[in-house]
Design a protein around this motif. Structure first.
Motif, PDB file in Angstrom:
ATOM      1  N   PRO A   1       0.814  -1.228   0.000  1.00 27.53           N
ATOM      2  CA  PRO A   1       0.000   0.000   0.000  1.00 27.53           C
ATOM      3  C   PRO A   1       0.843   1.272   0.000  1.00 27.53           C
ATOM      4  CG  PRO A   1      -0.865  -1.588   1.594  1.00 27.53           C
ATOM      5  CD  PRO A   1       0.437  -2.139   1.101  1.00 27.53           C
ATOM      6  N   GLU A   2       2.052   1.208   0.566  1.00 30.42           N
ATOM      7  CA  GLU A   2       2.906   2.411   0.616  1.00 30.42           C
ATOM      8  C   GLU A   2       3.246   2.930  -0.777  1.00 30.42           C
ATOM      9  OE1 GLU A   2       3.152   0.212   4.342  1.00 30.42           O
ATOM     10  OE2 GLU A   2       3.449  -0.375   2.244  1.00 30.42           O
ATOM     11  N   ALA A   3       3.247   2.051  -1.779  1.00 32.68           N
ATOM     12  CA  ALA A   3       3.568   2.487  -3.139  1.00 32.68           C
ATOM     13  C   ALA A   3       2.501   3.427  -3.695  1.00 32.68           C
ATOM     14  CB  ALA A   3       3.720   1.272  -4.049  1.00 32.68           C
ATOM     15  N   ALA A   4       1.258   3.230  -3.240  1.00 35.98           N
ATOM     16  CA  ALA A   4       0.148   4.055  -3.734  1.00 35.98           C
ATOM     17  C   ALA A   4      -0.052   5.324  -2.918  1.00 35.98           C
ATOM     18  CB  ALA A   4      -1.142   3.234  -3.729  1.00 35.98           C
ATOM     19  N   GLN A   5       0.509   5.350  -1.714  1.00 35.39           N
ATOM     20  CA  GLN A   5       0.288   6.489  -0.828  1.00 35.39           C
ATOM     21  C   GLN A   5       0.930   7.760  -1.391  1.00 35.39           C
ATOM     22  OE1 GLN A   5       1.477   5.662   3.168  1.00 35.39           O
ATOM     23  NE2 GLN A   5       0.918   7.686   3.934  1.00 35.39           N
ATOM     24  N   ASP A   6       0.119   8.794  -1.549  1.00 34.93           N
ATOM     25  CA  ASP A   6       0.577  10.110  -2.045  1.00 34.93           C
ATOM     26  C   ASP A   6       1.215  10.022  -3.430  1.00 34.93           C
ATOM     27  OD1 ASP A   6      -0.230  11.355   0.350  1.00 34.93           O
ATOM     28  OD2 ASP A   6       1.649  10.817   1.323  1.00 34.93           O
ATOM     29  N   LEU A   7       0.806   9.056  -4.231  1.00 36.51           N
ATOM     30  CA  LEU A   7       1.354   8.927  -5.591  1.00 36.51           C
ATOM     31  C   LEU A   7       0.845  10.066  -6.466  1.00 36.51           C
ATOM     32  CD1 LEU A   7       3.101   7.063  -7.407  1.00 36.51           C
ATOM     33  CD2 LEU A   7       0.961   5.965  -8.127  1.00 36.51           C
ATOM     34  N   ARG A   8       1.754  10.682  -7.222  1.00 33.71           N
ATOM     35  CA  ARG A   8       1.413  11.823  -8.069  1.00 33.71           C
ATOM     36  C   ARG A   8       1.898  11.581  -9.495  1.00 33.71           C
ATOM     37  NH1 ARG A   8      -1.296  12.413  -4.337  1.00 33.71           N
ATOM     38  NH2 ARG A   8      -1.272  14.056  -2.747  1.00 33.71           N
ATOM     39  N   ARG A   9       1.336  12.343 -10.423  1.00 34.21           N
ATOM     40  CA  ARG A   9       1.797  12.261 -11.812  1.00 34.21           C
ATOM     41  C   ARG A   9       3.196  12.844 -11.965  1.00 34.21           C
ATOM     42  NH1 ARG A   9      -2.444  14.588 -15.925  1.00 34.21           N
ATOM     43  NH2 ARG A   9      -0.808  13.829 -17.322  1.00 34.21           N
ATOM     44  N   SER A  10       3.671  13.518 -10.945  1.00 38.33           N
ATOM     45  CA  SER A  10       5.036  14.055 -10.978  1.00 38.33           C
ATOM     46  C   SER A  10       6.061  13.001 -10.563  1.00 38.33           C
ATOM     47  CB  SER A  10       5.152  15.262 -10.039  1.00 38.33           C
ATOM     48  OG  SER A  10       4.797  14.900  -8.708  1.00 38.33           O
ATOM     49  N   HIS A  11       5.617  11.784 -10.241  1.00 39.16           N
ATOM     50  CA  HIS A  11       6.532  10.732  -9.805  1.00 39.16           C
ATOM     51  C   HIS A  11       7.094   9.934 -10.986  1.00 39.16           C
ATOM     52  CE1 HIS A  11       5.026  10.860  -5.494  1.00 39.16           C
ATOM     53  NE2 HIS A  11       6.338  10.757  -5.358  1.00 39.16           N
ATOM     54  N   VAL A  12       8.298   9.424 -10.769  1.00 44.13           N
ATOM     55  CA  VAL A  12       8.919   8.445 -11.661  1.00 44.13           C
ATOM     56  C   VAL A  12       9.160   7.188 -10.837  1.00 44.13           C
ATOM     57  CG1 VAL A  12      10.943   7.872 -13.059  1.00 44.13           C
ATOM     58  CG2 VAL A  12      10.047  10.217 -13.059  1.00 44.13           C
ATOM     59  N   ILE A  13       8.670   6.066 -11.341  1.00 45.59           N
ATOM     60  CA  ILE A  13       8.871   4.779 -10.668  1.00 45.59           C
ATOM     61  C   ILE A  13       9.933   4.002 -11.437  1.00 45.59           C
ATOM     62  CG2 ILE A  13       7.810   2.579 -10.030  1.00 45.59           C
ATOM     63  CD1 ILE A  13       5.217   4.046  -9.545  1.00 45.59           C
ATOM     64  N   ARG A  14      10.941   3.535 -10.713  1.00 45.51           N
ATOM     65  CA  ARG A  14      12.060   2.838 -11.345  1.00 45.51           C
ATOM     66  C   ARG A  14      12.125   1.385 -10.887  1.00 45.51           C
ATOM     67  NH1 ARG A  14      18.315   4.847 -10.774  1.00 45.51           N
ATOM     68  NH2 ARG A  14      18.603   3.177  -9.263  1.00 45.51           N
ATOM     69  N   ILE A  15      12.461   0.516 -11.830  1.00 46.78           N
ATOM     70  CA  ILE A  15      12.667  -0.899 -11.542  1.00 46.78           C
ATOM     71  C   ILE A  15      14.105  -1.251 -11.873  1.00 46.78           C
ATOM     72  CG2 ILE A  15      12.036  -3.265 -12.180  1.00 46.78           C
ATOM     73  CD1 ILE A  15       9.297  -2.191 -12.939  1.00 46.78           C
ATOM     74  N   ASP A  16      14.776  -1.903 -10.947  1.00 48.29           N
ATOM     75  CA  ASP A  16      16.112  -2.440 -11.177  1.00 48.29           C
ATOM     76  C   ASP A  16      16.056  -3.946 -10.951  1.00 48.29           C
ATOM     77  OD1 ASP A  16      18.280  -0.071 -11.321  1.00 48.29           O
ATOM     78  OD2 ASP A  16      16.669   0.495  -9.948  1.00 48.29           O
ATOM     79  N   THR A  17      16.698  -4.686 -11.826  1.00 46.15           N
ATOM     80  CA  THR A  17      16.686  -6.138 -11.681  1.00 46.15           C
ATOM     81  C   THR A  17      17.996  -6.726 -12.206  1.00 46.15           C
ATOM     82  OG1 THR A  17      15.435  -8.162 -12.159  1.00 46.15           O
ATOM     83  CG2 THR A  17      15.573  -6.534 -13.924  1.00 46.15           C
ATOM     84  N   ILE A  18      18.277  -7.945 -11.797  1.00 47.26           N
ATOM     85  CA  ILE A  18      19.398  -8.724 -12.319  1.00 47.26           C
ATOM     86  C   ILE A  18      18.813 -10.013 -12.869  1.00 47.26           C
ATOM     87  CG2 ILE A  18      21.561  -9.897 -11.773  1.00 47.26           C
ATOM     88  CD1 ILE A  18      21.916  -7.954  -9.451  1.00 47.26           C
ATOM     89  N   VAL A  19      19.034 -10.261 -14.146  1.00 45.81           N
ATOM     90  CA  VAL A  19      18.425 -11.415 -14.816  1.00 45.81           C
ATOM     91  C   VAL A  19      19.509 -12.283 -15.439  1.00 45.81           C
ATOM     92  CG1 VAL A  19      16.773 -12.179 -16.569  1.00 45.81           C
ATOM     93  CG2 VAL A  19      16.374 -10.038 -15.339  1.00 45.81           C
ATOM     94  N   GLU A  20      19.417 -13.576 -15.214  1.00 48.23           N
ATOM     95  CA  GLU A  20      20.272 -14.549 -15.893  1.00 48.23           C
ATOM     96  C   GLU A  20      19.370 -15.523 -16.640  1.00 48.23           C
ATOM     97  OE1 GLU A  20      22.672 -16.406 -12.951  1.00 48.23           O
ATOM     98  OE2 GLU A  20      23.859 -14.598 -12.524  1.00 48.23           O
ATOM     99  N   MET A  21      19.806 -15.952 -17.835  1.00 43.95           N
ATOM    100  CA  MET A  21      18.981 -16.861 -18.629  1.00 43.95           C
ATOM    101  C   MET A  21      19.863 -17.790 -19.443  1.00 43.95           C
ATOM    102  SD  MET A  21      17.662 -13.900 -21.204  1.00 43.95           S
ATOM    103  CE  MET A  21      17.844 -12.683 -19.892  1.00 43.95           C
ATOM    104  N   GLU A  22      19.318 -18.947 -19.804  1.00 45.37           N
ATOM    105  CA  GLU A  22      20.080 -19.901 -20.609  1.00 45.37           C
ATOM    106  C   GLU A  22      20.224 -19.428 -22.041  1.00 45.37           C
ATOM    107  OE1 GLU A  22      18.133 -23.685 -20.166  1.00 45.37           O
ATOM    108  OE2 GLU A  22      19.491 -24.278 -18.545  1.00 45.37           O
ATOM    109  N   LYS A  23      19.170 -18.850 -22.580  1.00 41.99           N
ATOM    110  CA  LYS A  23      19.214 -18.332 -23.951  1.00 41.99           C
ATOM    111  C   LYS A  23      18.398 -17.058 -24.018  1.00 41.99           C
ATOM    112  CE  LYS A  23      15.435 -21.307 -25.582  1.00 41.99           C
ATOM    113  NZ  LYS A  23      15.042 -22.351 -26.558  1.00 41.99           N
ATOM    114  N   PRO A  24      18.667 -16.185 -25.003  1.00 42.02           N
ATOM    115  CA  PRO A  24      18.002 -14.882 -25.047  1.00 42.02           C
ATOM    116  C   PRO A  24      16.487 -15.004 -25.177  1.00 42.02           C
ATOM    117  CG  PRO A  24      19.898 -14.930 -26.522  1.00 42.02           C
ATOM    118  CD  PRO A  24      19.673 -16.346 -26.072  1.00 42.02           C
ATOM    119  N   LEU A  25      15.787 -14.084 -24.533  1.00 47.47           N
ATOM    120  CA  LEU A  25      14.344 -13.934 -24.691  1.00 47.47           C
ATOM    121  C   LEU A  25      13.996 -12.490 -24.369  1.00 47.47           C
ATOM    122  CD1 LEU A  25      12.253 -15.414 -21.739  1.00 47.47           C
ATOM    123  CD2 LEU A  25      14.619 -14.681 -21.516  1.00 47.47           C
TER     124      LEU A  25
END
Length: 256
Positions: free
Chosen positions: A156-180
């Motif tokens: 719920p904290e992600a939605a609290q006081d959310l504005r159109r002036s916000h930028v939401i960022r995702i960071d991840t580390i992905v490993e795979m056997e073959k490209p997709l």
């Protein structure tokens, strides 16, 4: 009292160590009846030592279980690593994963396979460069469906006081056997409507990061109720994908 107890304990441990070292040196000359008894006691002791060593290596391995530490953009007002990447789950893995089956409390797998040949498993990260305590591995064998997505429910904290002036960022580390191809779709429910923003993960880059600028959305700031993230996998058949980490952060957009 505690200091004296620690000193006595150290003397006792040294004595035990010298005792077993002495028996080990004499093992070639010890009579067989005594050697059989020593072997039995040594095996019992080794069982406890192996358990201690295994538990200690797991707990002391980097990163620390429960860690929510990761680099955050300047000005971040909310940041989060999902529980599946922070804490051990009671169920470590699922075979023949059904549609809408959950692993942990926040992650659900969606697909339309007639016969599921999918597995999900939580892994313990122990490489020094890993910041997340755990990762998640998905094995896909024969795939007769038309879509496959991993859905992460945001708190719920992600939605609290959310504005159109916000930028939401995702960071991840992905490993795979073959490209997709993997697409990230941010979903924001506001009143009767759901805003959806899609970005493709740049899997060819070392830092896999995407940003959702809400300025280009039709978000009703007064009615934001819930957020969730879809990770959509294109062409996943006969592949193994490991999501070593997944973090989300939110910050106000810089004004120029």
């Amino acid at each position: 009292m505690a200091l004296g107890s620690n000193i006595l304990q150290r003397f006792y441990q040294r004595g035990v160590s010298r005792y077993w070292a002495h028996l080990a040196r004499r093992a070639e000359r010890t009579d067989l009846e005594a050697l059989r008894s020593q072997r039995r006691r040594a095996r019992n002791l080794r069982q406890h030592l192996d358990t201690l060593i295994s538990t200690a290596e797991s707990r002391l391995a980097l990163p620390i279980i429960g860690s929510n530490s990761f680099p955050k953009p300047h000005g971040t007002d909310w940041a989060w690593r999902p529980e599946l990447w922070r804490e051990p789950t009671p169920t470590k893995g699922i075979a023949a994963v059904g549609n809408k089956e959950r692993l942990g409390t926040e992650v659900t797998l969606f697909h339309d396979c007639r016969i599921s040949e999918l597995t999900l498993r939580q892994l313990r990260n122990n490489r020094q460069r890993d910041l997340a305590p755990f990762g998640i591995r998905m094995d896909v064998f024969r795939f007769d469906g038309s879509f496959l997505s991993l859905v992460v429910d945001l708190p719920p904290e992600a939605a609290q006081d959310l504005r159109r002036s916000h930028v939401i960022r995702i960071d991840t580390i992905v490993e795979m056997e073959k490209p997709l191809e993997i697409f990230a779709r941010l979903n924001i429910r506001h009143g009767p409507n759901t805003e959806q923003i899609v970005r493709e993960l740049p899997l060819s880059k070392e830092d896999i990061r995407v940003e959702f600028d809400l300025a280009y959305s039709n978000l009703n700031e007064k009615r934001v109720e819930q957020l969730w993230l879809d990770l959509i996998f294109e062409g996943p058949e006969m592949n193994q994908v490991i999501l070593c980490d997944l973090t989300l952060s939110r910050r106000p957009r810089a004004e120029f």
